[in-house]
Design an enzyme around this catalytic site. Structure first.
Site, PDB file in Angstrom:
ATOM      1  N   SER A 204       0.959  -1.408  -0.083  1.00  0.00           N
ATOM      2  CA  SER A 204       0.085  -0.056  -0.042  1.00  0.00           C
ATOM      3  C   SER A 204       0.878   1.214  -0.149  1.00  0.00           C
ATOM      4  O   SER A 204       1.912   1.364   0.760  1.00  0.00           O
ATOM      5  CB  SER A 204      -1.008   0.020   1.277  1.00  0.00           C
ATOM      6  N   HIS A 306      -7.406   0.259   6.089  1.00  0.00           N
ATOM      7  CA  HIS A 306      -7.059  -1.120   6.424  1.00  0.00           C
ATOM      8  C   HIS A 306      -7.174  -1.620   7.922  1.00  0.00           C
ATOM      9  O   HIS A 306      -7.564  -2.686   8.264  1.00  0.00           O
ATOM     10  CB  HIS A 306      -5.650  -1.419   5.699  1.00  0.00           C
TER      11      HIS A 306
END
Length: 378
Positions: A204, A306
């Protein structure tokens, strides 16, 4: 509040009788139209806080959440054989790593890769949100491994499903966490189809890191020596000054500012500068992800996404994205979030209730190298 631009919204009575999903499709294109309206409202609210529009936005968001329940959404694998109109949406709305050409798109949909989208019957042929997945032997440390290394490994040798991009196609659905359900259903589907996959992780971006760090450096310079925050450790400052004798600056923080704001990121072409910047940039990135909060939650938007979905912070990756965008956002650093199925619900609940961030020992050791952490998961 029940009408906007002549469109009658479904009544609360319909919701009470269990027909709220039908309400979203009373008029052809109704759900799409409401999404467009809300996108326009959000655009206006970004410029001016108008109470009536704020109330309308809240109402529309509530209704959209109801209509877009997981039960009403279809999870579909998107392949190269899908209609061109669907593939065009993937190219147009890929928000993390732009798709450069048809060869790039074909590779992302080919062997060793997967793309899954959520579709709603009221907006046929158009994924509301999609996720791109790479099937790998190990958790990737650089985006090059995912996008440009060739050829991919045989799928039966893969042990890791790495999701490297999640993109929404509907600006009007901002703030509606379809990604949470998409990730969970994607994991279930991959586990069922590929029992050899045991690790689920992300690679990410950290979009808020460099903005935060540069604001800290600028603030330290403005405050003067009396109230100046010690951004750099003494040994980090000495190494930086020794390695950058040609860079103007009266101290290490000013030198760091000048390097990180250079137009062409010249510092990445110097092995010595890359080496000396690695230690402070990785340490400060761990601090940013673990300790910098907004309303008790992670300051970084991707981290917050997340973590609220039950992931833990696994590993920071140095020089993982050398693109201009990657350097601008995070100095090239990327992070792996790990989804451990047995801990997802517990992690999500503790983050929601207390803001507690679960992270690996590797992450904690950047800022507290000698301390053992109760929350660490090996």
């Amino acid at each position: 509040m029940k009408q906007y631009l002549g469109l009658e919204l479904p009544s609360d009575k319909a919701q009470d009788t269990g027909h709220e999903e039908e309400g979203s499709t009373l008029s052809p294109g109704g759900l799409k139209f409401l999404s467009i309206i809300r996108a326009d409202i959000l655009s206006i609210l970004a410029e001016e806080n108008i109470a009536s529009l704020r109330a309308l936005d809240s109402y529309l968001k509530e209704k959209l959440i109801t209509w877009l329940s997981p039960a009403s959404l279809e999870l579909r694998q998107i392949t190269w054989d899908d209609p061109a109109s669907v593939l065009e949406k993937i190219v147009a709305y890929e928000a993390v790593h732009p798709i450069s050409n048809l060869t790039d798109l074909k590779r992302r949909l080919g062997v060793g890769r997967r793309c899954f989208g959520y579709l709603h019957p009221a907006i046929p042929g158009e994924p509301l949100i999609f996720i791109e997945v790479a099937l790998l032997k190990n958790v990737a440390q650089t985006i090059q491994e995912v996008l440009w290394d060739d050829p991919p490994i045989p799928e039966d040798e893969a042990t890791c499903a790495l999701f490297y991009s999640i993109s929404s196609t509907q600006p009007g659905l901002a703030g509606i966490n379809l990604g949470k359900f998409l990730i969970k259903r994607m994991i279930d589907l991959v586990k069922k189809d590929m029992p050899n996959i045991s690790v689920f992780a992300t690679l990410s971006p950290i979009p808020g890191y460099m903005q935060w760090l540069l604001s800290k450096l600028a603030s330290a310079e403005r405050s003067g020596s009396t109230f100046q925050e010690n951004i750099l450790e003494p040994e980090e400052e000495k190494a930086l000054l020794d390695a950058s004798v040609e860079i103007a600056g009266k101290n290490g923080m000013e030198v760091m500012w000048n390097l990180l704001t250079s137009t062409n990121y010249e510092w990445i072409n110097s092995d010595r500068l890359v080496s000396v910047l690695k230690i402070p940039l990785m340490r400060l990135c761990a601090r940013f992800l673990l300790q910098e909060k907004k309303r008790g939650k992670a300051l970084d938007s991707v981290a917050n996404f997340h973590l609220q979905n039950g992931a833990m912070i696994g590993r920071l990756n140095w020089m993982a994205d050398r693109s201009g965008k990657g350097l601008l956002q995070s100095g090239g650093i990327m992070v792996n979030y790990i989804y451990r199925l047995e801990n997802i619900e517990e992690n999500a609940q503790s983050y929601f209730s207390t803001g507690h961030i679960h992270a690996s020992c590797d992450i904690h050791c950047y800022i507290e190298p000698l301390k053992e952490h109760e929350e660490t998961t090996d």
